[in-house]
Design an enzyme around this catalytic site. Structure first.
Site, mmCIF file in Angstrom:
data_model
loop_
_atom_site.group_PDB
_atom_site.id
_atom_site.type_symbol
_atom_site.label_atom_id
_atom_site.label_comp_id
_atom_site.label_asym_id
_atom_site.label_seq_id
_atom_site.Cartn_x
_atom_site.Cartn_y
_atom_site.Cartn_z
ATOM 1 N N SER A 16 0.833 -1.200 0.000
ATOM 2 C CA SER A 16 0.000 0.000 0.000
ATOM 3 C C SER A 16 0.870 1.252 0.000
ATOM 4 O O SER A 16 1.683 1.449 0.897
ATOM 5 C CB SER A 16 -0.908 0.024 1.235
ATOM 6 O OG SER A 16 -1.569 1.283 1.318
ATOM 7 N N ASN A 18 -0.188 4.139 0.540
ATOM 8 C CA ASN A 18 -0.817 5.100 1.437
ATOM 9 C C ASN A 18 -0.475 4.856 2.905
ATOM 10 O O ASN A 18 -0.937 5.582 3.768
ATOM 11 C CB ASN A 18 -2.333 5.079 1.239
ATOM 12 C CG ASN A 18 -2.708 5.338 -0.213
ATOM 13 O OD1 ASN A 18 -2.073 6.132 -0.896
ATOM 14 N ND2 ASN A 18 -3.704 4.646 -0.700
ATOM 15 N N GLY A 133 -6.127 -2.224 -14.165
ATOM 16 C CA GLY A 133 -6.635 -1.820 -15.472
ATOM 17 C C GLY A 133 -7.658 -2.761 -16.073
ATOM 18 O O GLY A 133 -7.764 -2.870 -17.288
ATOM 19 N N TYR A 154 -10.876 -3.325 -9.025
ATOM 20 C CA TYR A 154 -11.276 -2.295 -8.078
ATOM 21 C C TYR A 154 -11.631 -1.006 -8.808
ATOM 22 O O TYR A 154 -12.743 -0.544 -8.720
ATOM 23 C CB TYR A 154 -10.285 -2.091 -6.920
ATOM 24 C CG TYR A 154 -8.823 -1.951 -7.239
ATOM 25 C CD1 TYR A 154 -8.233 -0.714 -7.420
ATOM 26 C CD2 TYR A 154 -8.011 -3.075 -7.306
ATOM 27 C CE1 TYR A 154 -6.883 -0.595 -7.674
ATOM 28 C CE2 TYR A 154 -6.655 -2.961 -7.549
ATOM 29 C CZ TYR A 154 -6.096 -1.715 -7.737
ATOM 30 O OH TYR A 154 -4.762 -1.610 -7.986
#
Length: 179
Positions: A16, A18, A133, A154
């Site tokens: 991640s 983030n 994608g 997602y």
């Protein structure tokens, strides 16, 4: 341990962008210790729960080699390739300075290269969940052709909505019947 009776598998998300500092867990030394500890605990139980690792698209092929080696050494069940990217290469937007990972089309090509690389480098010994994608059945077929055993969506889900899955599955079934 508390969740193992309620899940089909665990994902160790070491990618991640983030979460500050998390991506350093993808390095050989950190990852080997982490996976060794997780698998030791997992294998000590009556029922072993499959464990997968989710990796970043920003890794070098040398770093991916290290991850493959560790996965094979510790019998990891699969790799999810890939999470979001920190790269802003070839992106034009008023929001380029924003922090966080990019998903969708900006990672599609890199994700595809990593899927293909893992499949070849591991001699097809590691299951791969292809991500990045995916918006339609063509994208799904491409990931599978490159080596993905399963796919995960997602960004496509966000832009296309829940009906996206029905459209993809209907088209794939139609193509299967035609072949």
């Amino acid at each position: 341990n508390k969740l193992r009776n309620f899940v089909n598998y665990f994902v160790i998300n070491i990618s991640s962008p983030n979460t500050p500092g998390l991506r350093k867990l993808q390095s050989k030394n950190y990852l080997n210790k982490l996976i060794e500890t997780i698998q030791k605990e997992n294998c000590s139980k009556k029922t072993i729960v499959p464990v997968l690792i989710k990796i970043a698209p920003d890794l070098s092929f040398k770093e991916i080699d290290d991850i493959i080696e560790i996965c094979l050494k510790h019998n990891i069940d699969g790799i999810i390739a890939t999470n979001t990217t920190l790269s802003r290469k070839n992106i034009t937007s008023n929001y380029l300075a924003e922090e966080g990972g990019l998903s969708g089309n900006p990672i599609k090509e890199r994700s595809n290269k990593i899927i293909s690389y893992i499949k070849k480098k591991s001699n097809k010994k590691i299951k791969i969940i292809g991500v990045g994608g995916i918006f339609n059945s063509k994208d799904v077929k491409e990931k599978i052709k490159l080596g993905a055993d399963l796919v995960q969506v997602y960004t496509g889900w966000i832009y296309e909505g829940p009906s996206m899955i029905k459209k993809i599955n209907s088209h794939l079934l139609k193509m299967k019947k035609e072949n």
